[in-house]
Design a protein around this motif. Structure first.
Motif, PDB file in Angstrom:
ATOM      1  N   ALA A   1     -99.941  23.943  -6.397  1.00 52.11           N
ATOM      2  CA  ALA A   1    -101.303  24.338  -5.996  1.00 52.11           C
ATOM      3  C   ALA A   1    -102.264  24.186  -7.173  1.00 52.11           C
ATOM      4  N   GLY A   2    -101.824  24.612  -8.365  1.00 55.56           N
ATOM      5  CA  GLY A   2    -102.675  24.488  -9.541  1.00 55.56           C
ATOM      6  C   GLY A   2    -102.970  23.038  -9.888  1.00 55.56           C
ATOM      7  N   MET A   3    -101.958  22.171  -9.825  1.00 55.79           N
ATOM      8  CA  MET A   3    -102.176  20.763 -10.129  1.00 55.79           C
ATOM      9  C   MET A   3    -103.080  20.117  -9.089  1.00 55.79           C
ATOM     10  N   ALA A   4    -102.937  20.525  -7.827  1.00 58.42           N
ATOM     11  CA  ALA A   4    -103.791  19.968  -6.787  1.00 58.42           C
ATOM     12  C   ALA A   4    -105.249  20.309  -7.050  1.00 58.42           C
ATOM     13  N   ALA A  84    -101.604  35.336  -6.438  1.00 56.02           N
ATOM     14  CA  ALA A  84    -100.281  35.059  -5.874  1.00 56.02           C
ATOM     15  C   ALA A  84     -99.318  34.575  -6.954  1.00 56.02           C
ATOM     16  N   CYS A  85     -99.837  33.774  -7.880  1.00 53.23           N
ATOM     17  CA  CYS A  85     -98.997  33.324  -8.997  1.00 53.23           C
ATOM     18  C   CYS A  85     -98.547  34.502  -9.846  1.00 53.23           C
ATOM     19  N   CYS A  86     -99.426  35.509 -10.002  1.00 53.16           N
ATOM     20  CA  CYS A  86     -99.027  36.716 -10.741  1.00 53.16           C
ATOM     21  C   CYS A  86     -97.869  37.415 -10.046  1.00 53.16           C
ATOM     22  N   PHE A  87     -97.931  37.522  -8.721  1.00 54.46           N
ATOM     23  CA  PHE A  87     -96.886  38.208  -7.965  1.00 54.46           C
ATOM     24  C   PHE A  87     -95.573  37.420  -7.957  1.00 54.46           C
ATOM     25  N   VAL A  88     -95.657  36.126  -8.268  1.00 47.11           N
ATOM     26  CA  VAL A  88     -94.434  35.318  -8.362  1.00 47.11           C
ATOM     27  C   VAL A  88     -93.872  35.351  -9.775  1.00 47.11           C
ATOM     28  N   GLY A  89     -94.749  35.125 -10.767  1.00 49.89           N
ATOM     29  CA  GLY A  89     -94.255  34.993 -12.138  1.00 49.89           C
ATOM     30  C   GLY A  89     -93.897  36.303 -12.805  1.00 49.89           C
ATOM     31  N   ALA A  90     -94.665  37.358 -12.557  1.00 55.03           N
ATOM     32  CA  ALA A  90     -94.419  38.628 -13.260  1.00 55.03           C
ATOM     33  C   ALA A  90     -93.051  39.226 -12.951  1.00 55.03           C
ATOM     34  N   PRO A  91     -92.617  39.318 -11.686  1.00 54.32           N
ATOM     35  CA  PRO A  91     -91.277  39.885 -11.433  1.00 54.32           C
ATOM     36  C   PRO A  91     -90.150  39.060 -12.048  1.00 54.32           C
ATOM     37  N   ILE A  92     -90.350  37.730 -12.117  1.00 54.41           N
ATOM     38  CA  ILE A  92     -89.288  36.888 -12.669  1.00 54.41           C
ATOM     39  C   ILE A  92     -89.025  37.249 -14.125  1.00 54.41           C
ATOM     40  N   GLU A  93     -90.091  37.612 -14.882  1.00 51.78           N
ATOM     41  CA  GLU A  93     -89.902  37.974 -16.282  1.00 51.78           C
ATOM     42  C   GLU A  93     -89.044  39.222 -16.440  1.00 51.78           C
ATOM     43  N   VAL A  94     -88.944  40.007 -15.373  1.00 57.05           N
ATOM     44  CA  VAL A  94     -88.062  41.179 -15.389  1.00 57.05           C
ATOM     45  C   VAL A  94     -86.681  40.827 -14.832  1.00 57.05           C
ATOM     46  N   VAL A 132     -93.820  27.014 -13.417  1.00 58.08           N
ATOM     47  CA  VAL A 132     -94.783  26.476 -12.454  1.00 58.08           C
ATOM     48  C   VAL A 132     -95.836  27.539 -12.115  1.00 58.08           C
ATOM     49  N   ALA A 133     -95.392  28.783 -11.911  1.00 59.00           N
ATOM     50  CA  ALA A 133     -96.328  29.855 -11.573  1.00 59.00           C
ATOM     51  C   ALA A 133     -97.300  30.120 -12.726  1.00 59.00           C
ATOM     52  N   ALA A 134     -96.771  30.129 -13.959  1.00 61.07           N
ATOM     53  CA  ALA A 134     -97.635  30.382 -15.112  1.00 61.07           C
ATOM     54  C   ALA A 134     -98.657  29.265 -15.296  1.00 61.07           C
ATOM     55  N   ALA A 135     -98.198  28.006 -15.154  1.00 65.43           N
ATOM     56  CA  ALA A 135     -99.120  26.884 -15.295  1.00 65.43           C
ATOM     57  C   ALA A 135    -100.192  26.905 -14.200  1.00 65.43           C
ATOM     58  N   SER A 136     -99.758  27.166 -12.959  1.00 66.08           N
ATOM     59  CA  SER A 136    -100.713  27.207 -11.854  1.00 66.08           C
ATOM     60  C   SER A 136    -101.714  28.342 -12.041  1.00 66.08           C
ATOM     61  N   GLN A 137    -101.219  29.503 -12.505  1.00 67.80           N
ATOM     62  CA  GLN A 137    -102.120  30.635 -12.729  1.00 67.80           C
ATOM     63  C   GLN A 137    -103.163  30.302 -13.796  1.00 67.80           C
ATOM     64  N   LEU A 138    -102.715  29.666 -14.875  1.00 64.58           N
ATOM     65  CA  LEU A 138    -103.643  29.317 -15.951  1.00 64.58           C
ATOM     66  C   LEU A 138    -104.683  28.306 -15.473  1.00 64.58           C
ATOM     67  N   ILE A 139    -104.241  27.301 -14.715  1.00 64.14           N
ATOM     68  CA  ILE A 139    -105.179  26.300 -14.209  1.00 64.14           C
ATOM     69  C   ILE A 139    -106.195  26.948 -13.275  1.00 64.14           C
ATOM     70  N   VAL A 193    -109.439  35.824 -16.238  1.00 60.76           N
ATOM     71  CA  VAL A 193    -108.271  35.847 -17.125  1.00 60.76           C
ATOM     72  C   VAL A 193    -107.786  37.268 -17.368  1.00 60.76           C
ATOM     73  N   GLN A 194    -108.697  38.168 -17.756  1.00 66.05           N
ATOM     74  CA  GLN A 194    -108.290  39.532 -18.068  1.00 66.05           C
ATOM     75  C   GLN A 194    -107.849  40.288 -16.820  1.00 66.05           C
ATOM     76  N   LEU A 195    -108.491  40.032 -15.692  1.00 69.05           N
ATOM     77  CA  LEU A 195    -108.046  40.675 -14.453  1.00 69.05           C
ATOM     78  C   LEU A 195    -106.634  40.248 -14.098  1.00 69.05           C
ATOM     79  N   CYS A 196    -106.328  38.965 -14.276  1.00 68.19           N
ATOM     80  CA  CYS A 196    -104.955  38.504 -14.036  1.00 68.19           C
ATOM     81  C   CYS A 196    -103.978  39.138 -15.020  1.00 68.19           C
ATOM     82  N   GLN A 197    -104.406  39.333 -16.276  1.00 63.84           N
ATOM     83  CA  GLN A 197    -103.537  40.003 -17.243  1.00 63.84           C
ATOM     84  C   GLN A 197    -103.229  41.431 -16.813  1.00 63.84           C
ATOM     85  N   VAL A 198    -104.229  42.127 -16.318  1.00 68.22           N
ATOM     86  CA  VAL A 198    -104.013  43.503 -15.863  1.00 68.22           C
ATOM     87  C   VAL A 198    -103.047  43.533 -14.680  1.00 68.22           C
TER      88      VAL A 198
END
Length: 605
Positions: A1-4, A84-94, A132-139, A193-198
């Motif tokens: 999604a981010g690359m698109a 949505a990328c936050c909800f995918v990537g954040a749990p994986i880090e745990v 992929v989630a982190a890259a898409s979130q950043l884009i 950016v900061q809202l996604c960090q929170v």
């Protein structure tokens, strides 16, 4: 999604660039749809102000978030995708630490690992999904952030262009321009950016706490028991450090203010021979600042060391207690490793929140400042009003009085009950000492300001009833201190009109500076550095600009009081001004009559 999204950005951003470039032509386009779209947020803000409830702080947050949400109407799906990328990537880090513990337990089996390949495969898959989630979130956040920033800068700048001159000058132009950039950057970072960090940190904290309870509720209870102590310690640390920080800021401001005061009044200090005394006083101020800043550094060091010590002791307690649980077979060694790694991840996620939330609070204040600028209604309209099929150029002032807002109460106004009449085609000179109101008179005739009393008439019609856009094309100004832009010579001459290259050269010839421009390295394409242009060329460009505008009324602000040093250049300038005045209604101002006469005499006119 981010690359698109990234691949589709070329067309979107090219259109955005076109929209931003149109800001400089907004008045020429009579501010039709573009400016109305830019200011449409004001209605949404007023609506949210009427419906907002709760405490002032909560209401402020709600209002500003509502404004940002309306601003992102076209990009809300991008923001939702970033969340949505936050909800995918954040749990994986745990979750990855759970599998890391499983790998350790599998390798600890006496017969050797049995499922190591499966665990590694799962970890690799998790890492790929996380990447992929982190890259898409950043884009996605970058795209939304930059679009929001571009909109804020465009809307704020467009609103600033519409404000009356006194408002812009009273705000100090440098501060206003800096605020546009700094405040817009804070808001766009906080909203994206900061809202996604929170959100990312909260998800990690919540998911990590759940896993900690599942892995070992006993260890978790120990951690929760220590948590209030650590929270109290952090509160004390922040209170002490902030107290010293405020004192340090105050004392450093005092040092700066003292230095500014002394240097501003250097003539008095020098004439009284008090340099040594002031140097000693400044040394005392600096010593006081040094002592306060030193104490702040000590307090900061003690607070940091205490925090690290308590954290390490808590970690040691957890390790010893966890080791005892492993010894009694309550948990495995892999579970203890997973628990420790997840606990560290939760602590790191929690440590991100305080500074980010502080930045977001500052962003709310920045959003308020931008909103005040965007919502502000100008006191002098910038479009709409009467137009005349032909401007005769008759000027008249009837009992006109004007005082600047910054003038002290009781002080005489800049212009008081002035009556003046200039017939079409007449060239009138107004002479007065510095501060007599000459420049204010020209500002009134340009309608940069409106009088508090009396009438300013053009062709027997109140000037305030005319369309300002039409009015400004009827009046040309040759200022005492010509304004040049960092652009080519041709662009500076053509500023305010759209002439051909031949017309630009004709205007320069009429102003007597064609030969000077032709002698430049690149001729009319030479890029000017305003601070390095000699006075003769600058004055010639100002005259050429006025000639090219071909306005019916010409205003000359003390131009001949300081003519070029070279006699030939002075004569060329004076003749050019005199030629420009022919057939037009002209009004010149000068500090002294002999200055005006001397400048005219040097040209033989």
């Amino acid at each position: 999604a981010g690359m698109a999204v990234l691949l589709k950005e070329e067309g979107d951003y090219s259109q955005l660039a076109i929209d931003i470039s149109e800001i400089s032509e907004m008045l020429e386009d009579e501010q039709t749809a573009g400016s109305e779209d830019d200011l449409s947020l004001a209605a949404a803000a007023r609506s949210s102000n009427k419906t907002g409830k709760g405490t002032p702080a909560t209401s402020e947050w709600r209002q500003q978030l509502g404004r940002i949400w309306h601003t992102l109407a076209d990009d809300q799906w991008l923001g939702a995708a970033a969340m949505a990328c936050c909800f995918v990537g954040a749990p994986i880090e745990v979750v990855q630490f759970i599998y890391a513990g499983m790998v350790m337990d599998d390798c600890a089996i006496p017969d050797g690992p049995s499922s190591l390949g499966e665990y590694i495969a799962v970890l690799v898959a998790l890492y790929l999904i996380e990447a992929v989630a982190a890259a898409s979130q950043l884009i996605l956040t970058t795209v939304v952030s930059e679009r929001l920033g571009a909109w804020l800068r465009r809307a704020a700048f467009a609103s600033a262009l519409q404000q009356e001159v006194l408002f812009i000058e009273g705000k100090r132009v440098e501060e206003l321009a800096s605020s546009l950039e700094r405040d817009a950057q804070r808001v766009q970072d906080a909203a994206t950016v900061q809202l996604c960090q929170v959100v990312h940190s909260l998800i990690q904290g919540l998911v990590g706490t759940v896993f900690l309870l599942v892995l070992s509720w006993k260890l978790t209870l120990i951690g929760l028991a220590i948590l209030p102590v650590m929270a109290l310690l952090m509160l004390v640390q922040s209170t002490v450090v902030q107290s010293y920080s405020r004192r340090a800021v105050d004392v450093l401001e005092q040092v700066s203010a003292f230095a500014l005061e002394v240097l501003t009044h250097i003539r008095t200090v020098r004439s009284m021979g008090k340099e040594g005394k002031e140097r000693a006083r400044f040394g005392t101020q600096v010593l006081q600042a040094y002592e306060v800043c030193k104490r702040m550094g000590i307090a900061h060091a003690v607070a940091d060391a205490t925090g690290v010590l308590v954290l390490k002791l808590s970690l040691m307690l957890a390790i010893f207690y966890g080791a005892s649980l492993v010894h009694h077979n309550d948990i495995s060694g892999g579970v203890l490793a997973s628990y420790a790694l997840i606990a560290m991840q939760v602590v790191m996620a929690a440590s991100v929140l305080p500074p980010v939330l502080a930045d977001m609070r500052n962003a709310v204040l920045a959003a308020r400042r931008l909103a005040e600028l965007i919502d502000r209604q100008q006191q002098i309209n910038v479009k709409g009003g009467l137009t005349l099929p032909r401007c005769e150029g008759r000027l008249e002032l009837k009992d006109v009085s004007f005082a600047y807002p910054a003038q002290l109460e009781g002080a005489p106004p800049a212009v008081h009950r002035v009556n003046l009449s200039v017939e079409p085609g007449m060239h009138m000179a107004v002479v007065g000492a510095e501060g007599a109101g000459k420049s204010t008179l020209l500002a009134l005739l340009e309608r940069l300001v409106d009088p508090q009393e009396g009438l300013v008439l053009l062709d027997d019609t109140d000037m305030s009833s005319f369309d300002p856009y039409w009015l400004h094309y009827q009046v040309a100004l040759i200022p005492a201190h010509p304004v040049l832009f960092s652009a080519s010579v041709a662009s500076n001459i053509a500023f305010g009109s759209s002439p051909s290259a031949a017309q630009v050269q004709q205007a320069a010839s009429a102003a007597g500076v064609h030969h000077r421009i032709a002698a430049l390295a690149d001729g009319y394409d030479t890029e000017l550095v305003p601070t390095h242009v000699d006075r003769a060329l600058a004055q010639g460009i100002a005259v050429a600009r006025a000639v090219l505008k071909d306005a019916r009324i010409l205003l000359i602000d003390d131009l001949l009081a300081a003519p070029p040093a070279d006699l030939a250049d002075a004569r060329a300038l004076s003749r050019a001004v005199e030629a420009a005045c022919r057939g037009r209604t002209a009004l010149s101002v000068a500090r002294e009559l002999r200055d005006y006469q001397r400048g005219a005499a040097r040209a033989g006119v």
